[in-house]
Design a protein around this motif. Sequence first.
Motif, short mmCIF file in Angstrom:
data_model
loop_
_atom_site.label_atom_id
_atom_site.label_comp_id
_atom_site.label_asym_id
_atom_site.label_seq_id
_atom_site.Cartn_x
_atom_site.Cartn_y
_atom_site.Cartn_z
N ARG A 54 1.20 -6.05 -10.82
CA ARG A 54 0.31 -7.14 -10.45
C ARG A 54 1.10 -8.20 -9.70
O ARG A 54 2.33 -8.28 -9.84
N ASP A 58 -3.05 -13.12 -9.07
CA ASP A 58 -4.00 -12.06 -8.72
C ASP A 58 -4.25 -11.20 -9.95
O ASP A 58 -3.31 -10.61 -10.50
N ASN A 59 -5.48 -11.11 -10.39
CA ASN A 59 -5.80 -10.33 -11.58
C ASN A 59 -5.95 -8.84 -11.30
O ASN A 59 -6.08 -8.04 -12.22
N GLN A 60 -5.94 -8.48 -10.02
CA GLN A 60 -6.13 -7.07 -9.67
C GLN A 60 -4.86 -6.27 -9.90
O GLN A 60 -3.75 -6.72 -9.62
N LYS A 213 -0.60 -5.62 -21.34
CA LYS A 213 -1.15 -6.66 -20.47
C LYS A 213 -0.06 -7.65 -20.06
O LYS A 213 0.06 -8.00 -18.89
N ASP A 217 1.76 -8.87 -16.37
CA ASP A 217 1.35 -10.20 -15.92
C ASP A 217 2.56 -10.97 -15.38
O ASP A 217 3.43 -11.39 -16.15
N TYR A 220 3.12 -14.47 -16.92
CA TYR A 220 3.38 -14.62 -18.35
C TYR A 220 4.79 -15.19 -18.54
O TYR A 220 5.78 -14.59 -18.10
#
Length: 344
Positions: A54, A58-60, A213, A217, A220
Amino acid sequence: MCGRYSVAARLEQLRDMLQEDGIMIDEFAADDRFGEYYPSNNVRPTTFRPVMYRQSGDNQLHGRLMRWAFIPPWEHEIPRGRPPVFNARSDNLSSNMWTKAFHEGGRCIVPADGYYEWLTLERTKEMGLSSAIVAQVNKTGKLPYFVRPREHTTRLMYLAGLYTKTHLKSMNGDNRDQIVYSFAIVTTDAAPSLEFLHHRTPLILEPGTEAFKNWLDPDYKHIEHLPMKNDAKMVERQIEADKADIYLSGPKDGQKIIDDKSSITRFLGAKRLGENDISSSKRIKSEPDSDEAELIKTPIKKEPTNSPSRSKDRLSPLHSPKKKSGKSDSKSQKITSFFSPIKK
């Protein structure tokens, strides 16, 4: 550790398998200057393989073919004459070449059918394994195992990785930089259920979990909370290791690829497929014993660009493939089916 793994599906098949595990990816971006992607049940370092990542803000989830052998961002040429760096120790990610990738959005996940590990005679004695296993290993010096998800868990295994984007000098003399994406697989201490094989394994992440997740990320910030060791219970519940009847070798430089696997050995016995088929049951002479690099004596060569024939089937490297529920003729399962080309 991880010196060979398997991705034996075409990219469109891989997307379907990811979707079954709840992971949505539109496509795997590629640069055809580095050779055509071909499925392989013997993925070796320096080849280009599917990776998920990722980008900040951008969450995609993105997919891209990347070179398995980390090229530090300060390099201007692909390193030659020294071992490729394809593993990164989890206890060393905040230092040296890994710092920027680990802390600043260079974490990724590598989908795989599973990975290979070699049980050595020394390891059998260290772990006090049975005399029957010792006798098998003693015949060849090493016994190949394939580590993969158990049936009815996930379709694929998900390995934690680090990637980087490096600007290299053009090889065409046009003074334009070439951008190369490369990655390394993160390794950690082996979970108890896999410790009999090797003292280290890839860091395995489970889809749908916070660990999965957060690893992907780039925004994060609680780096100290990211997983650095495998969940022992998850590994014992979801991962199995089976003896591989043969170690599946990839094509040598200049050989024509006649199907969509870099390994062409099909039979579990001595019978050959045919005079035009490439067949090999050769095991590599030595496996790397360092998580930082593998000594590859031959120069880095461009991957074969011959268009492989296509197949709907996927080759399992195991002597005993996963079985679906229901009865089947055991004799008919002894030979892995050969791959049929696409009908035009």
